[in-house]
Write a protein that holds these residues in place. Structure first.
Motif, PDB file in Angstrom:
ATOM      1  N   SER A 121       1.407  -0.950   0.407  1.00 32.03           N
ATOM      2  CA  SER A 121       0.508   0.144   0.129  1.00 32.03           C
ATOM      3  C   SER A 121       0.847   1.495  -0.290  1.00 32.03           C
ATOM      4  O   SER A 121       2.039   1.090   0.067  1.00 32.03           O
ATOM      5  N   GLU A 290     -12.051  -5.319   3.364  1.00 29.33           N
ATOM      6  CA  GLU A 290     -11.026  -5.075   4.071  1.00 29.33           C
ATOM      7  C   GLU A 290      -9.416  -5.879   2.956  1.00 29.33           C
ATOM      8  O   GLU A 290      -8.801  -4.628   3.658  1.00 29.33           O
ATOM      9  N   ARG A 294      -6.380  -2.893   2.853  1.00 26.10           N
ATOM     10  CA  ARG A 294      -5.312  -3.080   3.090  1.00 26.10           C
ATOM     11  C   ARG A 294      -4.050  -2.631   2.172  1.00 26.10           C
ATOM     12  O   ARG A 294      -3.779  -1.793   2.259  1.00 26.10           O
ATOM     13  N   GLN A 295      -4.605  -2.789   0.835  1.00 26.84           N
ATOM     14  CA  GLN A 295      -3.622  -1.684   0.160  1.00 26.84           C
ATOM     15  C   GLN A 295      -4.767  -0.556  -0.385  1.00 26.84           C
ATOM     16  O   GLN A 295      -3.053   0.110  -0.931  1.00 26.84           O
TER      17      GLN A 295
END
Ligand code: ATP
Ligand code: AMO
Length: 471
Positions: A121, A290, A294-295
């Protein structure tokens, strides 16, 4: 003998059980006298541990494990154990103590990129920079050039799972409302939306093109006595500029239905369908959302009017939208289409005022709409049409259609369409048709905007854009 087990099912309750898994060797960490191997299956990963031990794990076996190239397909047989501390970097909180390891197919040792690098990310990059660490950055083109590798990242696995959920719920809801699924031809004689954005081809000596939309044929199906129809299929647009939200081939969800009173019946279907889709994603796909977050972090979509009772979706007229823009100091014509900048701005104004990221904008100026759009009875210059916005970007266009052949011919000519290329379409209205309307959705845009992603290519398995025809 151990049985084949899915990695996502591995859990602490399986302690001491013997299992057999097949997956990709995502990461291999050699240590003295042992090795760690992370094995991945779709969105799930598990840590496999090889410890030299004279009965089952020989030093050669550990050497073999550490010599595996990343992404090789392996079979691992072993016993589940539950460590007391958190296992970082895998989804499953158990380990497999390896007894047997087979390489089923070996990947090249010089992969274009690692899945772990392609999964990072923005935040990871920022944190790394602060702490002086160097991370490998994999650019979008590199990822898309090797899409079969890139698709293995957890975020990509989740995005295409979400995509299918949108399609699945659409089919379920529409079917429950009496819509019948159809398939219309993709090889057609002329343009259906007007404009130059068609892929031309030679059809055994006849000029033809790839369907720019199922528009004409979904309407002709209504002429054919089907009262409510929908199609999920490919749509081709020869877009000539490169944007974050246009593809040359996208997946259209097209809907067409009889109208009894007015086009608000079509808006009602849109509202009900999309509330059901968004509810389903939030309620049933939280794990996948989710993983995407996250990324690619994003805020949850606000799609209901908070202050009203029930589960209502905001509807505004185009005129009200223009007024809001003018009040905010945006210089804008009261006729014509909204450009993407004005759409974005309106999205922001609506979000501030009504606290929603999802709304339907109705009654566009006639001149901004395709020839087949029904003009407003009581408001000259306007039409019974609408667009639908998510986070300030268009996901849907829809309208009531002209069902009288004389007016249809007149409008087509005014829009510069060669009516000979659509004569069978116009004839089907001479044989008579009920009042009707419908809409077209770009599914890649729905997924992109629900998840707040910055580029439509992330939501197309193998994107086609003006510069990309492969892989
Ligand atoms: P979208 O509106 O998102 O393009 P659409 O198929 O309805 O979907 P149009 O109605 O042709 O597209 O265009 C509406 C607006 O979108 C235009 O006013 C323009 O601002 C923007 N737009 C359309 N095509 C492009 C493009 N190829 N490049 C940049 N902007 C574009
Ligand atoms: P329109 O041209 O607005 O309307 O297209 C409908 C929806 O399709 C999506 N879309 C695209 N998605 C990705 N790449 C593109 N190049 C692209 N162009 C359009 C958008 C858009 O809202 N026949 C009408 C629909 C109807 O009235 O029923 C039509 O095609 O999400």
């Amino acid at each position: 003998a151990p049985t084949w087990t899915d990695v996502r099912e591995l859990c602490a309750e399986m302690k001491d059980m013997s299992v057999l898994i097949r997956g990709a060797a995502q990461a291999i960490r050699p240590l003295s006298k042992k090795a760690f191997l992370v094995v991945r299956q779709s969105m799930s990963t598990v840590q496999c541990v090889l410890v030299i031990n004279k009965d089952v794990v020989s030093p050669q076996m550990v050497r073999f494990a550490t010599s595996l190239s990343k992404e090789s397909i392996v079979d691992v047989e072993g016993v589940i154990s539950v460590p007391d501390k958190l296992i970082l970097g895998t989804t499953q909180q158990v380990e497999i103590h390896v007894r047997k390891l087979y390489c089923i197919n070996r990947a090249v040792s010089n992969l274009p990129f690692n899945i772990e690098d392609a999964s990072r990310s923005e935040t990871e990059f920022m944190n790394a920079e602060e702490s002086g660490k160097q991370l490998v950055h994999v650019g979008q083109d590199t990822k898309l050039n090797h899409r079969a590798l890139d698709l293995r990242t957890p975020a990509n696995q989740a995005i295409f799972y979400i995509f299918y959920q949108v399609e699945k719920v659409s089919r379920q809801i529409l079917e429950s409302k009496g819509f019948c699924g159809i398939h219309t031809p993709k090889l057609i004689a002329g343009s259906s939306e007007g404009g130059a954005a068609v892929f031309k081809l030679d059809y055994k000596g006849q000029p033809a093109c790839l369907a720019q939309s199922p528009q004409l044929h979904k309407q002709m199906t209504i002429c054919g006595g089907f009262r409510r129809v929908f199609e999920v299929g490919p749509v081709f647009r020869a877009e000539d500029s490169y944007t974050h939200r246009h593809l040359c081939e996208f997946t259209g969800l097209d809907v067409e239905m009889e109208i009894n009173k007015d086009f608000s019946e079509v808006c009602d279907i849109v509202a009900e369908l999309f509330v059901a889709i968004f509810d389903h994603l939030n309620e049933k796909c939280s794990e996948e959302l989710e993983i995407i977050k996250r990324q690619y972090p994003f805020q949850p979509l606000k799609y209901l009017l908070p202050e009203r009772k029930g589960r209502e979706v905001l509807r505004l007229t185009y005129k009200e939208g223009i007024e809001m823009l003018k009040e905010a100091g945006v210089k804008i014509e009261s006729t014509g289409d909204l450009n993407s900048e004005a759409e974005k701005k309106l999205g922001k104004l609506v979000s501030d005022k009504y606290n929603t990221d999802f709304f339907i904008l109705t009654e566009y100026p006639q001149e901004a709409r395709p020839f087949y759009t029904m003009p407003c009875d009581d408001k000259p210059g306007y039409s019974n049409s609408f667009d639908v916005f998510v986070r300030g970007e268009e996901i849907i266009s829809g309208a009531q259609r002209i069902h009288r052949p004389e007016l249809l011919t007149e409008r087509a000519e005014e829009c510069g369409i060669d009516v000979r290329t659509i004569s069978s379409y116009i004839d089907s209205f001479r044989h008579c048709a009920p009042p009707h309307g419908g809409f077209g959705v770009g599914l890649e845009r729905v997924v992109m905007l629900f998840c707040g992603l910055n580029n439509i290519r992330k939501c197309s398995l193998f994107p086609r854009d003006p510069q990309r025809l492969t892989p």
